[in-house]
Design a protein around this motif. Structure first.
Motif, PDB file in Angstrom:
ATOM      1  N   VAL A   1      16.837 -36.779 -26.530  1.00 21.59           N
ATOM      2  CA  VAL A   1      18.038 -35.967 -26.742  1.00 21.59           C
ATOM      3  C   VAL A   1      18.907 -36.027 -25.488  1.00 21.59           C
ATOM      4  O   VAL A   1      18.489 -35.586 -24.424  1.00 21.59           O
ATOM      5  CB  VAL A   1      17.660 -34.501 -27.030  1.00 21.59           C
ATOM      6  CG1 VAL A   1      18.858 -33.770 -27.609  1.00 21.59           C
ATOM      7  CG2 VAL A   1      16.492 -34.439 -27.975  1.00 21.59           C
ATOM      8  N   PRO A   2      20.091 -36.584 -25.583  1.00 13.82           N
ATOM      9  CA  PRO A   2      20.944 -36.669 -24.403  1.00 13.82           C
ATOM     10  C   PRO A   2      21.673 -35.359 -24.146  1.00 13.82           C
ATOM     11  O   PRO A   2      22.775 -35.153 -24.593  1.00 13.82           O
ATOM     12  CB  PRO A   2      21.935 -37.783 -24.773  1.00 13.82           C
ATOM     13  CG  PRO A   2      21.972 -37.774 -26.270  1.00 13.82           C
ATOM     14  CD  PRO A   2      20.730 -37.116 -26.776  1.00 13.82           C
ATOM     15  N   LEU A   3      21.018 -34.513 -23.405  1.00 17.49           N
ATOM     16  CA  LEU A   3      21.597 -33.171 -23.202  1.00 17.49           C
ATOM     17  C   LEU A   3      22.564 -33.133 -22.032  1.00 17.49           C
ATOM     18  O   LEU A   3      23.166 -32.112 -21.771  1.00 17.49           O
ATOM     19  CB  LEU A   3      20.477 -32.162 -22.952  1.00 17.49           C
ATOM     20  CG  LEU A   3      19.692 -31.748 -24.179  1.00 17.49           C
ATOM     21  CD1 LEU A   3      18.692 -30.687 -23.827  1.00 17.49           C
ATOM     22  CD2 LEU A   3      20.608 -31.250 -25.283  1.00 17.49           C
ATOM     23  N   LYS A   4      22.677 -34.236 -21.321  1.00 18.53           N
ATOM     24  CA  LYS A   4      23.497 -34.233 -20.112  1.00 18.53           C
ATOM     25  C   LYS A   4      24.936 -33.746 -20.311  1.00 18.53           C
ATOM     26  O   LYS A   4      25.428 -32.966 -19.516  1.00 18.53           O
ATOM     27  CB  LYS A   4      23.499 -35.641 -19.491  1.00 18.53           C
ATOM     28  CG  LYS A   4      22.183 -35.979 -18.830  1.00 18.53           C
ATOM     29  CD  LYS A   4      22.088 -35.349 -17.440  1.00 18.53           C
ATOM     30  CE  LYS A   4      20.684 -35.564 -16.881  1.00 18.53           C
ATOM     31  NZ  LYS A   4      19.781 -34.498 -17.262  1.00 18.53           N
ATOM     32  N   PRO A   5      25.624 -34.232 -21.360  1.00 16.63           N
ATOM     33  CA  PRO A   5      27.031 -33.841 -21.453  1.00 16.63           C
ATOM     34  C   PRO A   5      27.184 -32.356 -21.738  1.00 16.63           C
ATOM     35  O   PRO A   5      27.677 -31.958 -22.776  1.00 16.63           O
ATOM     36  CB  PRO A   5      27.558 -34.682 -22.612  1.00 16.63           C
ATOM     37  CG  PRO A   5      26.362 -34.942 -23.448  1.00 16.63           C
ATOM     38  CD  PRO A   5      25.212 -35.044 -22.493  1.00 16.63           C
ATOM     39  N   ARG A   6      26.733 -31.557 -20.821  1.00 15.15           N
ATOM     40  CA  ARG A   6      26.884 -30.126 -20.985  1.00 15.15           C
ATOM     41  C   ARG A   6      28.346 -29.759 -20.792  1.00 15.15           C
ATOM     42  O   ARG A   6      29.020 -30.320 -19.947  1.00 15.15           O
ATOM     43  CB  ARG A   6      26.048 -29.419 -19.932  1.00 15.15           C
ATOM     44  CG  ARG A   6      26.091 -27.948 -20.160  1.00 15.15           C
ATOM     45  CD  ARG A   6      25.110 -27.175 -19.382  1.00 15.15           C
ATOM     46  NE  ARG A   6      25.280 -25.793 -19.798  1.00 15.15           N
ATOM     47  CZ  ARG A   6      24.672 -24.798 -19.243  1.00 15.15           C
ATOM     48  NH1 ARG A   6      23.859 -25.007 -18.270  1.00 15.15           N
ATOM     49  NH2 ARG A   6      24.874 -23.593 -19.656  1.00 15.15           N
ATOM     50  N   LYS A   7      28.822 -28.844 -21.595  1.00 17.59           N
ATOM     51  CA  LYS A   7      30.243 -28.497 -21.535  1.00 17.59           C
ATOM     52  C   LYS A   7      30.617 -28.093 -20.113  1.00 17.59           C
ATOM     53  O   LYS A   7      29.984 -27.260 -19.500  1.00 17.59           O
ATOM     54  CB  LYS A   7      30.540 -27.360 -22.503  1.00 17.59           C
ATOM     55  CG  LYS A   7      29.598 -26.183 -22.314  1.00 17.59           C
ATOM     56  CD  LYS A   7      30.067 -24.983 -23.076  1.00 17.59           C
ATOM     57  CE  LYS A   7      29.166 -23.802 -22.757  1.00 17.59           C
ATOM     58  NZ  LYS A   7      29.576 -22.593 -23.374  1.00 17.59           N
TER      59      LYS A   7
END
Lengths: 139, 169
Positions: free
Chosen positions: A61-67
């Motif tokens: 799950v690519p969670l990096k692009p957090r707002k």
């Protein structure tokens, strides 16, 4: 489990009145392998259900692009803008002052030049005095 | 909520989201994309997550809605990926092949069910949720879930019997 019991549970199962625990029992019976011949058909159904539960989501799950906090970004932008206008104004004023200074210097040098011309002519005034002195002496 | 916390909450049910998505969308790729989409949506809402009574039920509802939207949208109609990657187990025994075949029938039969019955069957018989939980996830009353489930089970049984008899005759 007793065959009679299973048959009863199956009946309830198709009316959807069994509890989760009862359904577990049915499943266990069919997965055990020792199934009565006339119930054999149901085995595939319950085998499939338990197989279907094995499937897993394996992708990362690519969670990096957090707002991002765009609120702070706009604050920073406004700060840059305000500082730019403030210091920009300062800079412009300084340039203006330099220009005025240059112009006045030019004007002063012009005046000084003309003044020198004037003083040059004053030499003749001395001559005039000498001449008058001579006249007075001879008198 | 920090990333590790979020993962701790989400990891236990991510497979269930995926399986529901796959049940509805059929194709593995589309189901994976949908699951990722849902997880990212959840992550973007993570500061509000503590307000939900059950994150799991909420995520399931999100998945359901997302997949149904997908099915409705033209995009999905245009490039419908048909699931054909059945496992090739190289089973040498005729019986084993047959057994595997009829297990796959169940999947095919489930594909043909109406969406609501499909989901009811998936959530109950595969994931073993209670009627109340399923009701919350599917935005139905528990009684309606029960009816859909009963219909789904009976349809599967009937079609399975037909297949069996057809095979014999």
């Amino acid at each position: 489990m007793e065959l009679h019991n299973i048959e009863k549970l199956l009946e309830k199962y198709f009316e959807a009145t069994t509890t989760v625990a009862e359904e577990e029992a049915i499943k266990a019976y069919f997965l055990k392998g020792d199934v009565a011949p006339h119930l054999q058909e149901y085995t595939t159904m319950f085998t499939y259900f338990s197989n279907a539960k094995e499937e897993t989501y394996t992708k990362q799950v690519p969670l990096k692009p957090r707002k991002r906090n765009y609120k702070w970004l706009s604050v920073a932008a406004v700060a840059v803008l305000v500082l730019g206008i403030y210091f920009g104004n300062d800079y412009r004023e300084q340039k203006e002052a330099e220009y005025v200074l240059q112009e006045t210097e030019k004007a002063f040098s012009l005046i000084a030049q003309n003044l020198n011309k004037g003083t040059e002519k004053l030499v003749y005034l001395n001559k005039f005095e000498e001449a008058t002195n001579k006249i007075y002496k001879t008198n | 909520m920090k990333q590790s916390e979020f993962l701790n909450v989400v990891m236990p049910f991510k497979d269930k989201l995926y399986r529901l998505a796959k049940r509805l969308l059929v194709s593995t790729e589309e189901a994976e994309d949908a699951t990722q989409e849902i997880l990212l949506k959840l992550w973007s809402k993570n500061d509000r997550m503590k307000q939900y009574a059950s994150v799991e039920a909420f995520a399931m509802t999100m998945t359901k809605n997302f997949c149904l939207d997908r099915l409705k949208s033209k995009q999905a109609n245009n490039l419908k990926l048909v699931h054909s990657n059945y496992t090739d187990s190289n089973a040498s025994l005729q019986r084993q092949v047959e057994a595997q075949d009829s297990v796959n029938w169940v999947e095919k039969i489930m594909e043909s069910l109406p969406e609501q019955q499909k989901m009811a069957l998936q959530l109950r018989d595969v994931e073993q949720y209670s009627f109340e939980e399923i009701g919350k996830m599917l935005e139905m009353t528990p009684a309606a879930v029960r009816v859909a489930l009963s219909r789904a089970r009976k349809t599967v049984r009937q079609k399975l019997m037909e297949k069996h008899n057809y095979g014999i005759a």
